[in-house]
Design an enzyme around this catalytic site. Structure first.
Site, PDB file in Angstrom:
ATOM      1  N   GLU A  35       0.831  -1.268  -0.081  1.00  0.00           N
ATOM      2  CA  GLU A  35      -0.085  -0.158   0.160  1.00  0.00           C
ATOM      3  C   GLU A  35       0.928   1.277  -0.047  1.00  0.00           C
ATOM      4  O   GLU A  35       0.404   2.374  -0.632  1.00  0.00           O
ATOM      5  CB  GLU A  35      -1.062  -0.109   1.085  1.00  0.00           C
ATOM      6  CG  GLU A  35      -2.061  -1.008   0.990  1.00  0.00           C
ATOM      7  CD  GLU A  35      -3.142  -0.327   0.016  1.00  0.00           C
ATOM      8  OE1 GLU A  35      -3.253   0.741  -0.452  1.00  0.00           O
ATOM      9  OE2 GLU A  35      -3.639  -1.562  -0.644  1.00  0.00           O
ATOM     10  N   TYR A 118      -6.874   6.159   4.995  1.00  0.00           N
ATOM     11  CA  TYR A 118      -7.001   5.530   3.777  1.00  0.00           C
ATOM     12  C   TYR A 118      -6.147   4.101   4.003  1.00  0.00           C
ATOM     13  O   TYR A 118      -6.480   2.877   3.813  1.00  0.00           O
ATOM     14  CB  TYR A 118      -6.687   6.018   2.517  1.00  0.00           C
ATOM     15  CG  TYR A 118      -6.339   5.168   1.455  1.00  0.00           C
ATOM     16  CD1 TYR A 118      -7.413   4.279   0.824  1.00  0.00           C
ATOM     17  CD2 TYR A 118      -4.932   4.609   1.063  1.00  0.00           C
ATOM     18  CE1 TYR A 118      -7.209   3.348  -0.208  1.00  0.00           C
ATOM     19  CE2 TYR A 118      -4.667   3.604   0.187  1.00  0.00           C
ATOM     20  CZ  TYR A 118      -5.902   3.121  -0.381  1.00  0.00           C
ATOM     21  OH  TYR A 118      -5.604   2.194  -1.228  1.00  0.00           O
ATOM     22  N   ASP A 136      -9.561   6.423  -1.796  1.00  0.00           N
ATOM     23  CA  ASP A 136      -8.142   7.204  -2.376  1.00  0.00           C
ATOM     24  C   ASP A 136      -8.802   7.538  -3.796  1.00  0.00           C
ATOM     25  O   ASP A 136     -10.193   7.690  -4.030  1.00  0.00           O
ATOM     26  CB  ASP A 136      -7.274   5.899  -2.695  1.00  0.00           C
ATOM     27  CG  ASP A 136      -7.658   4.584  -3.666  1.00  0.00           C
ATOM     28  OD1 ASP A 136      -8.874   4.884  -4.030  1.00  0.00           O
ATOM     29  OD2 ASP A 136      -6.892   3.878  -4.180  1.00  0.00           O
TER      30      ASP A 136
END
Ligand code: SF4
Length: 385
Positions: A35, A118, A136
């Site tokens: 991520e 997020y 996002d």
């Protein structure tokens, strides 16, 4: 309607999801690394980086104990180096507070350096199948189009509405009673934004939720999201002087208070225009040559973009011969051989210059004029990577 969207997205994801290496695991550390790498970087670029990283640093204890130079080397070329510093600081925090095991508690995930709502939502849902929302760029695009949400999504009231939409969807996921429904739903939202609901030319006709999409129904897909226009790109110009002395090259390590701290670079100077004289820059950095001049050989021109900057770096080789070569330009230069340089983490642009030196790839540009005032107003070598 949330339930219908969730079912459709889960079915679609089952059929169409890309087989990405970090999707073959539910290890929270591996998903966290992916991520963070995926922020500002494309999937196809991230894949080899992630694979190398996981081989070298497979868990928080390995990352916490790694040397900074080795960590930077693994990240070299991905840019936005603050991300990698956060990762290592996060691994050390996991060692201190969680005995080296990645925490599953929401508040503990959010406490990790550089992890906002997020990233925390992505880790909590994908690794631990928790019903945590995500938002996002891809998800913003899908949600604003699904409900034709007006307004700038960077504004707090619009963002709050989008978070609420994302929350409603993820909270409906467990009711499908499908295996790992929360993990799959959030990835399906991201995947739909990446593969189908693209910024330009979305594939609405094959979209699994097109009959539930308000923007598609009213024929205004291109209007959403109503993101404000970006400021015009700003050009920046650098001249790089690759000084060679007795088979060694002058380089310096950027300090930790500079952008790209810890990375290495060749001597360079920011100039006001694309036409600044490289000879004048070389003279500024290394003083006058024996006959009042310095012989430069064009090496290459590296162009790259970062945030709003469009950066051009013209690189020249300068053979110093027997000249004194220490301390020029106010920096204590290190003098290293090509194999020694290869082992160091470089800024992306200067890595390309190093590749050009090693392969002998030809390049050529002409210069003229003198360095302008702006040569020093941003500081020597102060370039974004
Ligand atoms: Fe996006 Fe088109 Fe699907 Fe709507 S129908 S979600 S605009 S791809």
């Amino acid at each position: 309607m949330a339930h219908a969207i969730v079912h459709r997205l889960l079915d679609w994801y089952q059929r169409e999801a890309r087989d990405l290496p970090w999707r073959r695991t539910s290890d929270a550390y591996a998903i966290w690394v992916a991520e963070v790498m995926l922020q500002q970087t494309q999937v196809k670029t991230v894949i080899p980086y992630w694979e190398r990283w996981m081989k070298a640093l497979p868990d928080p204890p390995a990352l916490a104990a790694a040397r900074e130079a080795d960590v930077l080397k693994l990240w070299e070329g991905l840019g936005y180096y603050r991300r990698v510093r956060h990762l290592q600081a996060g691994a050390r925090l996991i060692m201190d507070r969680h005995s080296g095991r990645f925490p599953a508690e929401w508040s503990a995930i959010l406490d990790l350096p550089g992890v906002g709502p997020y990233t925390a939502g992505a880790i909590a849902s994908i690794a631990f199948n928790q019903a945590r929302p995500i938002l996002d760029g891809n998800v913003i695009r899908v949600l604003t189009r699904l409900e034709a949400v007006p307004g700038d999504p960077t504004k707090s009231e619009v963002k709050a509405r989008l978070w609420a939409m994302s929350r409603i969807l993820i909270q409906a996921a467990p009711e499908t009673r499908r295996r790992r429904a929360c993990a799959k739903l959030n990835q399906a939202l991201m995947e739909l934004g990446a593969l189908v609901c693209a910024p330009r030319e979305p594939r609405c006709l094959t979209c699994p939720v097109n009959d539930l999409c308000e923007a598609f129904r009213v024929g205004e897909v291109g209007r959403f999201p109503e993101t404000p226009r970006r400021a015009a790109p700003e050009p920046r110009y650098f001249v790089v002087i690759v000084a060679v002395h007795a088979g060694r090259y002058a380089v310096r390590q950027r300090s930790n208070v500079e952008v790209n701290g810890g990375l290495w670079e060749f001597p360079c100077l920011e100039c006001g225009t694309a036409e600044e004289s490289p000879e004048a820059v070389a003279e500024f950095l290394w003083g006058r040559g024996a006959e009042g001049g310095l012989a430069l050989t064009p090496l290459t021109v590296v162009r790259h973009a970062i945030t709003r900057y469009r950066i051009t770096q013209r690189a020249f080789r300068l053979d110093l011969g027997t000249r004194r070569a220490d301390g020029a330009g106010g920096h204590p230069w290190a003098w290293l051989t090509l194999p020694e340089l290869d082992a160091l983490p470089f800024t992306s642009a200067h890595r390309r210059i190093l590749d050009c030196l090693r392969t002998g790839q030809p390049g050529g540009v002409a210069g003229g004029g003198r360095p302008s005032r702006t040569s020093s107003n941003r500081g020597k070598g102060l370039h974004p990577d």
